[in-house]
Design a protein around this motif. Structure first.
Motif, mmCIF file in Angstrom:
data_model
loop_
_atom_site.group_PDB
_atom_site.id
_atom_site.type_symbol
_atom_site.label_atom_id
_atom_site.label_comp_id
_atom_site.label_asym_id
_atom_site.label_seq_id
_atom_site.Cartn_x
_atom_site.Cartn_y
_atom_site.Cartn_z
ATOM 1 N N GLU A 85 25.886 -18.281 -1.419
ATOM 2 C CA GLU A 85 24.781 -17.057 -0.811
ATOM 3 C C GLU A 85 24.216 -16.234 -1.842
ATOM 4 O OE1 GLU A 85 26.353 -14.916 2.249
ATOM 5 O OE2 GLU A 85 27.235 -16.646 3.150
ATOM 6 N N TYR A 119 30.482 -17.471 -0.470
ATOM 7 C CA TYR A 119 29.847 -16.331 -1.068
ATOM 8 C C TYR A 119 29.050 -16.595 -2.272
ATOM 9 C CZ TYR A 119 29.848 -11.845 -3.775
ATOM 10 O OH TYR A 119 29.553 -10.844 -4.261
ATOM 11 N N ASN A 135 29.287 -12.022 7.094
ATOM 12 C CA ASN A 135 27.908 -12.706 7.069
ATOM 13 C C ASN A 135 27.611 -13.662 7.998
ATOM 14 O OD1 ASN A 135 26.568 -10.884 5.457
ATOM 15 N ND2 ASN A 135 26.672 -12.143 3.561
ATOM 16 N N ASP A 136 28.551 -14.641 8.023
ATOM 17 C CA ASP A 136 28.627 -15.838 8.960
ATOM 18 C C ASP A 136 28.810 -15.275 10.396
ATOM 19 O OD1 ASP A 136 28.547 -18.732 8.976
ATOM 20 O OD2 ASP A 136 30.553 -18.527 9.653
ATOM 21 N N ALA A 176 31.525 -12.964 2.814
ATOM 22 C CA ALA A 176 30.855 -14.127 3.389
ATOM 23 C C ALA A 176 31.283 -14.416 4.932
ATOM 24 C CB ALA A 176 31.471 -15.427 2.484
ATOM 25 N N LEU A 236 21.268 -8.861 1.306
ATOM 26 C CA LEU A 236 22.223 -9.958 1.066
ATOM 27 C C LEU A 236 23.496 -9.744 2.221
ATOM 28 C CD1 LEU A 236 22.498 -10.279 -2.603
ATOM 29 C CD2 LEU A 236 21.209 -11.711 -1.049
#
Length: 320
Positions: free
Chosen positions: A317, A314, A209-210, A206, A160
Motif C-alpha cells: 500500500e 503495508y 486500513n483493511d 495495514a 493513506l
C-alpha cells in the motif's frame, strides 16, 4: 460460535516492573509443552465463568468468588492459556484477585462492574500469550522514537489511511476548543480523549486500513469511516491511565504495539454498530485478531499468524 461476553464494560489496575518473563517451573519431564492452547475453548470457559462471577458480585461474596476462581482457573482450557503467559497460572490468578480487591467502579472505566473487570483481564491474556516475546514500550519517549512505529499524521495527510482518529489536545486552549465543539455538535465525533501517541506498527496500520475498507463497504449508507480511539502506548502511560481510574491492564497488548481500540457505541446512531461488531468477531473466528468487548470501544489485538500478511500489505500500500 462462542464469543466474548456482551455484558457492558469499563475500569483500571497495578505498576510495571521488569519486562522479562517471570521464572516458572517446567512441567514434569523438564520440557514446556509446545501445543498451542485452544483459544475457542478458553473463550467459552471464560464466558461460563463470567455468569458465575455475576451471581457472586455482591460484597459479602468475596470468599465465594475466590473459591470459584481457584476452581475455574485450574480447568484445563483456562490453565493452558494462563500458564503460557509470562506470569504463569499462579501469577495470573494472584493479579486477577488483586485487581478485584482494588476495584472501584467509576465513569471512566470500561469495567463497569466486577464481571466486566474479570472478562477484560482474562481475555486480554490472549494478547499477552501471543506476544509474550515482544518487547514492551516502557516509556513515552520509547513510543515517540521507536523505529518500529510509524507516524499516522504523515500518512493521513497523504490520504493513506482508511480510518480516522483524533489526538489528545496538548494545551489548555486545545482542551477548551474541544469542549466547545462537543457542546455545539455533541454527536459529530465519538466521545473519546483521543490518541496521546499518533504512532502504530506498520502491520496494525495495514490491518486497520483493511478493516476500514471492509466496514465502508458493509455499513449502511452514510456511515462514517472506522474510528480508532487508542493504539500503541507506553507502560508509563498505562499506569497513568490506571491512576485516573481506567481499566488499563498490565501487561497490555497496547504497550507491545499490537493492540488498538475501535469505537463501537457511536455507530449505533448510524445503524452500523452490529455490522462492525460482526466484522470484528468474524476476524476473531478466522484467527486474525483477539477481540474484547469493552462497551463503548472494542479492544482488538493482531494475531502473530497474521503479522506477515499485514506487513506485506503495508509495504504494498505504501510502495516500500
Amino acid at each position: 460460535m462462542r464469543v466474548p461476553s456482551r455484558s457492558p464494560g469499563h475500569q483500571p489496575g497495578p505498576a510495571v516492573a521488569s519486562t522479562a518473563p517471570a521464572a516458572r517451573r517446567l512441567p514434569a519431564g523438564g520440557r514446556r509443552t509446545t501445543a498451542a492452547p485452544d483459544l475457542a475453548a478458553y473463550r467459552s470457559a471464560v464466558a461460563e465463568l463470567l455468569v458465575e462471577v455475576g451471581a457472586l458480585a455482591d460484597a459479602p461474596s468475596t470468599t465465594a468468588r475466590q473459591v470459584l476462581l481457584d476452581q475455574r482457573l485450574r480447568e484445563p482450557a483456562v490453565a493452558a492459556v494462563l500458564d503460557a503467559t509470562p506470569q504463569g497460572l499462579v501469577g495470573a490468578r494472584e493479579t486477577l484477585l488483586l485487581e478485584m480487591a482494588r476495584y472501584q467502579p467509576n465513569a471512566r472505566s470500561s469495567a463497569h462492574d466486577l464481571t466486566a473487570l474479570v472478562r477484560i483481564y482474562l481475555l486480554s491474556r490472549i494478547d499477552v500469550l501471543w506476544w509474550r516475546d515482544s518487547p514492551t514500550f516502557l516509556t513515552d519517549e520509547q513510543v515517540r522514537t521507536s523505529t518500529e512505529l510509524v507516524d499516522l499524521e504523515w500518512l493521513r495527510r497523504r490520504g493513506l489511511l482508511d480510518f480516522r482518529y483524533q489526538e489528545q489536545p496538548a494545551t489548555v486552549l486545545g482542551r477548551g476548543l474541544r469542549a466547545v465543539r462537543r457542546r455545539l455538535r455533541p454527536d459529530a465525533t465519538p466521545r473519546t480523549a483521543g490518541l496521546l501517541f499518533r504512532r502504530a506498527r506498520r502491520e496494525m496500520i495495514a490491518f486497520l486500513n483493511d478493516l476500514g475498507r471492509e466496514f465502508a463497504a458493509a455499513g449502511p449508507p452514510g456511515t462514517p469511516p472506522l474510528w480508532v480511539t487508542s493504539l500503541a502506548r507506553s507502560a508509563e502511560h498505562q499506569y497513568r491511565l490506571r491512576r485516573l481510574g481506567y481499566a488499563a491492564m498490565v501487561p497490555s497488548g497496547h504497550c507491545l504495539g499490537w493492540a488498538a481500540d475501535v469505537e463501537l457505541a457511536w455507530y449505533e446512531r448510524f445503524g452500523a454498530r452490529t455490522t462492525l461488531a460482526g466484522l470484528l468477531l468474524a476476524r476473531q473466528e478466522a484467527g486474525e485478531i483477539n477481540v474484547i468487548d469493552e462497551g463503548q470501544a472494542w479492544h482488538v489485538c493482531l494475531a502473530p499468524a497474521a503479522r506477515r500478511r499485514f506487513r506485506r500489505a503495508y509495504e504494498a500500500e505504501m510502495g516500500v
